[in-house]
Design a protein around this motif. Sequence first.
Motif, PDB file in Angstrom:
ATOM      1  N   ASP A 242      -5.107  25.779  46.822  1.00  0.00           N
ATOM      2  CA  ASP A 242      -5.334  25.434  48.228  1.00  0.00           C
ATOM      3  C   ASP A 242      -6.376  24.321  48.335  1.00  0.00           C
ATOM      4  OD1 ASP A 242      -3.537  27.268  49.114  1.00  0.00           O
ATOM      5  OD2 ASP A 242      -5.009  28.779  49.708  1.00  0.00           O
TER       6      ASP A 242
ATOM      7  N   ARG B 196      -6.241  24.099  53.771  1.00  0.00           N
ATOM      8  CA  ARG B 196      -6.313  25.502  54.191  1.00  0.00           C
ATOM      9  C   ARG B 196      -7.487  25.749  55.115  1.00  0.00           C
ATOM     10  NH1 ARG B 196      -3.784  30.036  55.601  1.00  0.00           N
ATOM     11  NH2 ARG B 196      -4.678  31.942  54.716  1.00  0.00           N
TER      12      ARG B 196
ATOM     13  N   LEU C 113      -9.370  34.012  51.958  1.00  0.00           N
ATOM     14  CA  LEU C 113      -8.450  33.039  52.544  1.00  0.00           C
ATOM     15  C   LEU C 113      -7.892  32.031  51.561  1.00  0.00           C
ATOM     16  CD1 LEU C 113     -10.195  32.231  55.952  1.00  0.00           C
ATOM     17  CD2 LEU C 113      -8.533  34.011  55.415  1.00  0.00           C
ATOM     18  N   LEU C 114      -8.592  31.781  50.464  1.00  0.00           N
ATOM     19  CA  LEU C 114      -8.183  30.712  49.557  1.00  0.00           C
ATOM     20  C   LEU C 114      -7.408  31.253  48.368  1.00  0.00           C
ATOM     21  CD1 LEU C 114     -11.399  28.491  49.520  1.00  0.00           C
ATOM     22  CD2 LEU C 114      -9.258  28.083  50.760  1.00  0.00           C
ATOM     23  N   GLN C 115      -6.351  30.565  48.037  1.00  0.00           N
ATOM     24  CA  GLN C 115      -5.572  30.831  46.837  1.00  0.00           C
ATOM     25  C   GLN C 115      -5.722  29.643  45.886  1.00  0.00           C
ATOM     26  OE1 GLN C 115      -3.951  33.691  46.275  1.00  0.00           O
ATOM     27  NE2 GLN C 115      -4.527  34.504  48.296  1.00  0.00           N
TER      28      GLN C 115
ATOM     29  N   ALA D  40      -4.778  25.688  59.923  1.00  0.00           N
ATOM     30  CA  ALA D  40      -5.929  25.791  59.022  1.00  0.00           C
ATOM     31  C   ALA D  40      -7.069  26.514  59.731  1.00  0.00           C
ATOM     32  CB  ALA D  40      -6.370  24.402  58.570  1.00  0.00           C
TER      33      ALA D  40
ATOM     34  N   HIS E 159      -2.508  19.199  55.097  1.00  0.00           N
ATOM     35  CA  HIS E 159      -2.097  20.343  54.288  1.00  0.00           C
ATOM     36  C   HIS E 159      -3.269  21.239  53.886  1.00  0.00           C
ATOM     37  CE1 HIS E 159      -3.242  17.088  51.535  1.00  0.00           C
ATOM     38  NE2 HIS E 159      -3.675  18.051  50.742  1.00  0.00           N
TER      39      HIS E 159
ATOM     40  N   ALA F  91      -9.831  26.815  44.675  1.00  0.00           N
ATOM     41  CA  ALA F  91      -9.363  25.799  45.621  1.00  0.00           C
ATOM     42  C   ALA F  91      -9.642  24.395  45.095  1.00  0.00           C
ATOM     43  CB  ALA F  91     -10.041  25.986  46.971  1.00  0.00           C
TER      44      ALA F  91
END
Length: 470
Positions: free
Chosen positions: A207, A250, A202-204, A283, A248, A228
């Motif tokens: 993030d 994630r 899920l994390l880029q 989120a 904002h 992240a």
Amino acid sequence: MSRGKAASDLDLPRPDTLDAGKQQGAYEALREAILARQLPAGSRLPSTRSLAERWQVSRGTLEAAFDRLHSEGYVQRVAGSGTRVCAVIPEQFIAAPVARQNQRRPVEPDLPHAGVQSHVPFVARRPDASLFDLKTWARCLSRGLLAAGPGVLEAAHPGGLPALRELIADYLRRYRGMQCEADEVIVTTGIRHGLDLIARTLLQPGDTACVEDPGYTPARRLFGLAGARVQAIAVTTEGLDTDQLPEHARLAYVSPAHQAPLGVTLSVSRRLALLDWANRADAWVVEDDYDSEYNYNSAPLAALKSLDSNNRVLYCGSFNKNLFPGLRVGFMVVPKILRSPLLRTLQLTGHSVGATDQLGLVEFLGSGAFVRHLRASRQAYQARRDALLACLPEGVTVSGQQAGLHFVLWLPAGVQEADFCDRAANAGLSLQPLGKFCVDVTLPPAVIIGYTALTLAQIRFHGRALAQLL
């Protein structure tokens, strides 16, 4: 001149190694002669007949030694031409002494990490494996394997065996208030494995991932490894301060049933606020439900996931905290939209749980043994908690003792955490300072007290030592 093969002019005296074992001794003697260039490359070995007479062994013994040298590439055997040395030995190998017997170095013991051993007072968040019925577990493993047959062992189920996932979903519906089905369950090796899968999927990089402060250190590190930006959110007496959550982010990680490490319960109002934030910010919420089965004063609140009408919560649970740490089986309940990408990550990393333990758990859960174990261990842990609290002097403040596998002991005014932990270590006690789990917040000095992996006798003995320190 006599007809036939020419006699070898190489003198090979009878080796001492023949006394220990004739075939092995003959092989070693010839091999050493070749490696030392006593028999140089291209030279012809004596015939097995003549060497057998000289060494006083059977010809068959030497034939076997010659065959072994031939198979390993030291000699070449050609019919009518005898046996010749064909190995070209590198200089650096010749220079090295040839040991008759390899000396094995002593193996360094592989001990568990000193900070997480059970039965060490007062290491936190450890179950007591001695409460686990090994005979029942052995029967469950046996029945599970015999009932499954080889087909189940050969089949690939990256998300876990269907039968186990169905039983996990049934347990969560009955005991954690969740409306979930087997196709939402993914079997993992534990909560940290689940957090790693979530972070990778899920994390880029860049993030924002929100964590509790103070909070579970591995969660913060795993999210950071995924690239992240980890933002610490303060925890109050009602749990995570949802007013501090950024729009904002994630995802947000929480342990709502018994916050790690403070032990507070996330209030209903904040649970609803957290879910509302996740829906607005698009989120995800990661719920760590590591020790919710152990509530000593009242029935625990239902899981946060039970309120998740918009499918924003990924629920993480584990059997390692309530059965035994070496089991390494946990599970996640995830929104269906995330199941496929999480399974792809799981298959890529190759961390699927072995079929044997899953089959044993199918029998263990299906027979009711799991619920019986929870009932017995809950009673045992409550008795240990009460015994330890009784050892503490009056006026000492504790929190989080209403549930779970640990509580927080707040230190008297003027006492420093590091100094207190050092004095405790000198008394044979292993304590974790609360400050170790803090990122941005500053809290009064306190230590984490684990009691579930200790016997009542150990608790009374070490409890008196802890009281003297206070």
